[in-house]
Motif scaffolding. Structure first.
Motif, mmCIF file in Angstrom:
data_model
loop_
_atom_site.group_PDB
_atom_site.id
_atom_site.type_symbol
_atom_site.label_atom_id
_atom_site.label_comp_id
_atom_site.label_asym_id
_atom_site.label_seq_id
_atom_site.Cartn_x
_atom_site.Cartn_y
_atom_site.Cartn_z
ATOM 1 N N CYS A 118 0.945 -1.099 0.109
ATOM 2 C CA CYS A 118 -0.096 -0.036 -0.019
ATOM 3 C C CYS A 118 0.903 1.401 0.055
ATOM 4 O O CYS A 118 2.265 1.148 0.152
ATOM 5 C CB CYS A 118 -0.728 0.067 1.224
ATOM 6 S SG CYS A 118 -1.929 -1.424 1.340
ATOM 7 N N SER A 119 0.331 2.462 -0.325
ATOM 8 C CA SER A 119 1.105 3.779 -0.209
ATOM 9 C C SER A 119 1.805 3.821 1.012
ATOM 10 O O SER A 119 2.819 4.431 1.329
ATOM 11 C CB SER A 119 0.203 4.783 -0.881
ATOM 12 O OG SER A 119 -0.761 5.078 0.253
ATOM 13 N N ASN A 120 1.156 3.462 2.290
ATOM 14 C CA ASN A 120 1.448 3.424 3.621
ATOM 15 C C ASN A 120 2.710 2.537 3.582
ATOM 16 O O ASN A 120 2.226 1.221 3.629
ATOM 17 C CB ASN A 120 0.495 3.174 4.750
ATOM 18 C CG ASN A 120 1.064 3.442 6.174
ATOM 19 O OD1 ASN A 120 2.226 3.280 6.322
ATOM 20 N ND2 ASN A 120 0.143 3.405 7.021
ATOM 21 N N PRO A 121 3.901 2.783 3.719
ATOM 22 C CA PRO A 121 4.965 1.862 3.794
ATOM 23 C C PRO A 121 4.848 0.567 4.749
ATOM 24 O O PRO A 121 5.336 -0.501 4.730
ATOM 25 C CB PRO A 121 6.284 2.479 4.007
ATOM 26 C CG PRO A 121 5.981 3.951 4.054
ATOM 27 C CD PRO A 121 4.479 4.194 4.023
ATOM 28 N N ARG A 122 3.951 0.703 5.938
ATOM 29 C CA ARG A 122 4.047 -0.237 6.788
ATOM 30 C C ARG A 122 2.538 -1.305 6.555
ATOM 31 O O ARG A 122 2.237 -2.358 7.185
ATOM 32 C CB ARG A 122 3.682 0.448 8.239
ATOM 33 C CG ARG A 122 4.825 1.154 8.841
ATOM 34 C CD ARG A 122 4.501 1.522 10.005
ATOM 35 N NE ARG A 122 3.557 2.652 9.938
ATOM 36 C CZ ARG A 122 3.592 3.801 10.591
ATOM 37 N NH1 ARG A 122 4.449 4.207 11.124
ATOM 38 N NH2 ARG A 122 2.608 4.532 10.586
ATOM 39 N N SER A 123 1.787 -0.950 5.573
ATOM 40 C CA SER A 123 0.798 -1.655 5.210
ATOM 41 C C SER A 123 1.028 -2.307 3.953
ATOM 42 O O SER A 123 1.519 -1.701 2.878
ATOM 43 C CB SER A 123 -0.581 -0.618 4.943
ATOM 44 O OG SER A 123 -0.769 0.070 6.242
ATOM 45 N N TRP A 124 0.332 -3.712 3.757
ATOM 46 C CA TRP A 124 0.338 -4.471 2.726
ATOM 47 C C TRP A 124 -1.010 -5.224 2.511
ATOM 48 O O TRP A 124 -1.625 -5.265 3.805
ATOM 49 C CB TRP A 124 1.588 -5.220 2.591
ATOM 50 C CG TRP A 124 1.394 -6.324 3.638
ATOM 51 C CD1 TRP A 124 1.925 -6.124 5.043
ATOM 52 C CD2 TRP A 124 1.085 -7.798 3.641
ATOM 53 N NE1 TRP A 124 1.752 -7.328 5.682
ATOM 54 C CE2 TRP A 124 1.224 -8.160 4.973
ATOM 55 C CE3 TRP A 124 0.596 -8.443 2.751
ATOM 56 C CZ2 TRP A 124 0.932 -9.803 5.224
ATOM 57 C CZ3 TRP A 124 0.085 -9.995 2.968
ATOM 58 C CH2 TRP A 124 0.184 -10.039 4.197
ATOM 59 N N VAL A 125 -1.289 -5.881 1.460
ATOM 60 C CA VAL A 125 -2.437 -6.575 1.243
ATOM 61 C C VAL A 125 -1.925 -7.647 0.248
ATOM 62 O O VAL A 125 -0.955 -7.413 -0.311
ATOM 63 C CB VAL A 125 -3.679 -5.917 0.840
ATOM 64 C CG1 VAL A 125 -4.257 -4.901 1.828
ATOM 65 C CG2 VAL A 125 -3.553 -5.379 -0.430
ATOM 66 N N TYR A 126 -2.863 -8.841 0.092
ATOM 67 C CA TYR A 126 -2.409 -10.049 -0.938
ATOM 68 C C TYR A 126 -2.770 -9.416 -1.937
ATOM 69 O O TYR A 126 -3.793 -8.615 -2.162
ATOM 70 C CB TYR A 126 -3.405 -11.224 -0.507
ATOM 71 C CG TYR A 126 -2.547 -12.019 0.749
ATOM 72 C CD1 TYR A 126 -1.646 -12.796 0.548
ATOM 73 C CD2 TYR A 126 -3.243 -11.824 2.091
ATOM 74 C CE1 TYR A 126 -1.200 -13.529 1.590
ATOM 75 C CE2 TYR A 126 -2.740 -12.535 3.254
ATOM 76 C CZ TYR A 126 -1.778 -13.344 3.005
ATOM 77 O OH TYR A 126 -1.337 -13.962 4.084
ATOM 78 N N ALA A 127 -2.097 -9.835 -2.886
ATOM 79 C CA ALA A 127 -2.046 -9.493 -4.315
ATOM 80 C C ALA A 127 -3.577 -9.685 -4.991
ATOM 81 O O ALA A 127 -4.176 -8.532 -5.698
ATOM 82 C CB ALA A 127 -1.143 -9.874 -5.163
ATOM 83 N N ASP A 128 -4.106 -10.475 -4.545
ATOM 84 C CA ASP A 128 -5.572 -10.810 -5.154
ATOM 85 C C ASP A 128 -6.645 -9.744 -4.518
ATOM 86 O O ASP A 128 -7.811 -9.833 -4.783
ATOM 87 C CB ASP A 128 -5.954 -12.134 -4.950
ATOM 88 C CG ASP A 128 -6.151 -12.638 -3.739
ATOM 89 O OD1 ASP A 128 -5.795 -11.765 -2.733
ATOM 90 O OD2 ASP A 128 -6.517 -13.670 -3.492
ATOM 91 N N GLN A 129 -6.067 -9.136 -3.516
ATOM 92 C CA GLN A 129 -7.158 -7.878 -2.835
ATOM 93 C C GLN A 129 -7.016 -6.798 -3.494
ATOM 94 O O GLN A 129 -7.726 -5.792 -3.718
ATOM 95 C CB GLN A 129 -6.901 -7.773 -1.523
ATOM 96 C CG GLN A 129 -7.264 -8.973 -0.685
ATOM 97 C CD GLN A 129 -6.734 -8.778 0.799
ATOM 98 O OE1 GLN A 129 -5.768 -8.702 1.089
ATOM 99 N NE2 GLN A 129 -7.665 -9.464 1.795
ATOM 100 N N ARG A 130 -5.995 -6.488 -4.579
ATOM 101 C CA ARG A 130 -5.789 -5.299 -5.396
ATOM 102 C C ARG A 130 -6.575 -5.224 -6.338
ATOM 103 O O ARG A 130 -7.210 -6.303 -6.912
ATOM 104 C CB ARG A 130 -4.393 -5.303 -5.935
ATOM 105 C CG ARG A 130 -4.005 -3.963 -6.779
ATOM 106 C CD ARG A 130 -2.615 -4.307 -7.414
ATOM 107 N NE ARG A 130 -2.726 -5.245 -8.433
ATOM 108 C CZ ARG A 130 -3.136 -5.350 -9.711
ATOM 109 N NH1 ARG A 130 -3.823 -4.013 -10.098
ATOM 110 N NH2 ARG A 130 -3.230 -6.390 -10.672
ATOM 111 N N CYS A 131 -7.547 -4.157 -6.686
ATOM 112 C CA CYS A 131 -8.403 -3.933 -7.485
ATOM 113 C C CYS A 131 -9.658 -4.871 -7.420
ATOM 114 O O CYS A 131 -10.420 -5.156 -8.397
ATOM 115 C CB CYS A 131 -7.965 -4.167 -8.975
ATOM 116 S SG CYS A 131 -6.470 -3.234 -9.419
ATOM 117 N N ASN A 132 -10.058 -5.226 -6.356
ATOM 118 C CA ASN A 132 -11.344 -5.927 -5.971
ATOM 119 C C ASN A 132 -12.505 -5.106 -5.760
ATOM 120 O O ASN A 132 -13.436 -5.497 -5.094
ATOM 121 C CB ASN A 132 -11.200 -6.804 -4.841
ATOM 122 C CG ASN A 132 -10.711 -6.289 -3.371
ATOM 123 O OD1 ASN A 132 -10.790 -5.163 -3.356
ATOM 124 N ND2 ASN A 132 -10.536 -7.234 -2.485
ATOM 125 N N GLY A 133 -12.353 -3.727 -5.745
ATOM 126 C CA GLY A 133 -13.415 -2.785 -5.357
ATOM 127 C C GLY A 133 -13.541 -2.639 -3.812
ATOM 128 O O GLY A 133 -14.382 -1.377 -3.525
#
Length: 160
Positions: A86-101
């Motif tokens: 994510c744009s916050n360097p401490r945050s991330w999500v699984y790749a399949d959560q990108r562009c899921n709305g």
């Protein structure tokens, strides 16, 4: 007989030497259902969606999607194709959560950020500036004309 023994010994030595060579790393990238980024199990057939990896439920026959070496230091221990930063360097999500709305990063960088590079809203979505932080730039069409404001300009109630 001595030549045959020499050939046999050489063949055996070559086989042992080849077995001791390090193997090339196995690519674990695959495309799961709904064109989602996935993790390829050892059976080389089962493709587990990225967000199912390290979720404490074994989805691969041998449990390789839950192994300590993979899940020990999240997200650093995961293959890069399974992670979206994510744009916050401490945050991330699984790749399949990108562009899921959904606003999985908390700042919409997984939906509207330049790194996300998401396509425009699909057929089942309405494009607007949502009021609810659950969504970013699209809302599910099922929320249109439901008597509740989801878009800043009320387009979900009057136009959608």
């Amino acid at each position: 007989s001595a030549v045959a023994l020499l050939v046999l010994t050489a063949a055996l030595a070559s086989g042992v030497a080849l077995a001791l060579l390090p193997r090339a790393p196995v690519s674990r990238f695959c495309t799961a259902p709904n064109n989602q980024t996935g993790f390829l199990c050892d059976d080389r057939v089962t493709c587990v969606p990225a967000s199912w990896v390290c979720d404490r439920v074994s989805n691969c026959r041998n449990g390789e999607d839950e192994q300590e070496q993979l899940c020990g230091d999240l997200p650093h221990s995961l293959p890069g194709h399974l992670v979206f930063h994510c744009s916050n360097p401490r945050s991330w999500v699984y790749a399949d959560q990108r562009c899921n709305g959904m606003n999985d990063c908390g700042d919409c960088s997984d939906e509207t950020g330049s790194l996300a590079a998401c396509p425009p809203c699909g057929r089942e979505w309405w494009s607007c500036s949502p009021v609810h932080y659950e969504f970013c730039s699209c809302i599910p069409r099922r929320l249109c004309r439901d008597g509740i404001q989801h878009c800043l300009g009320w387009s979900d109630e009057f136009i959608c």
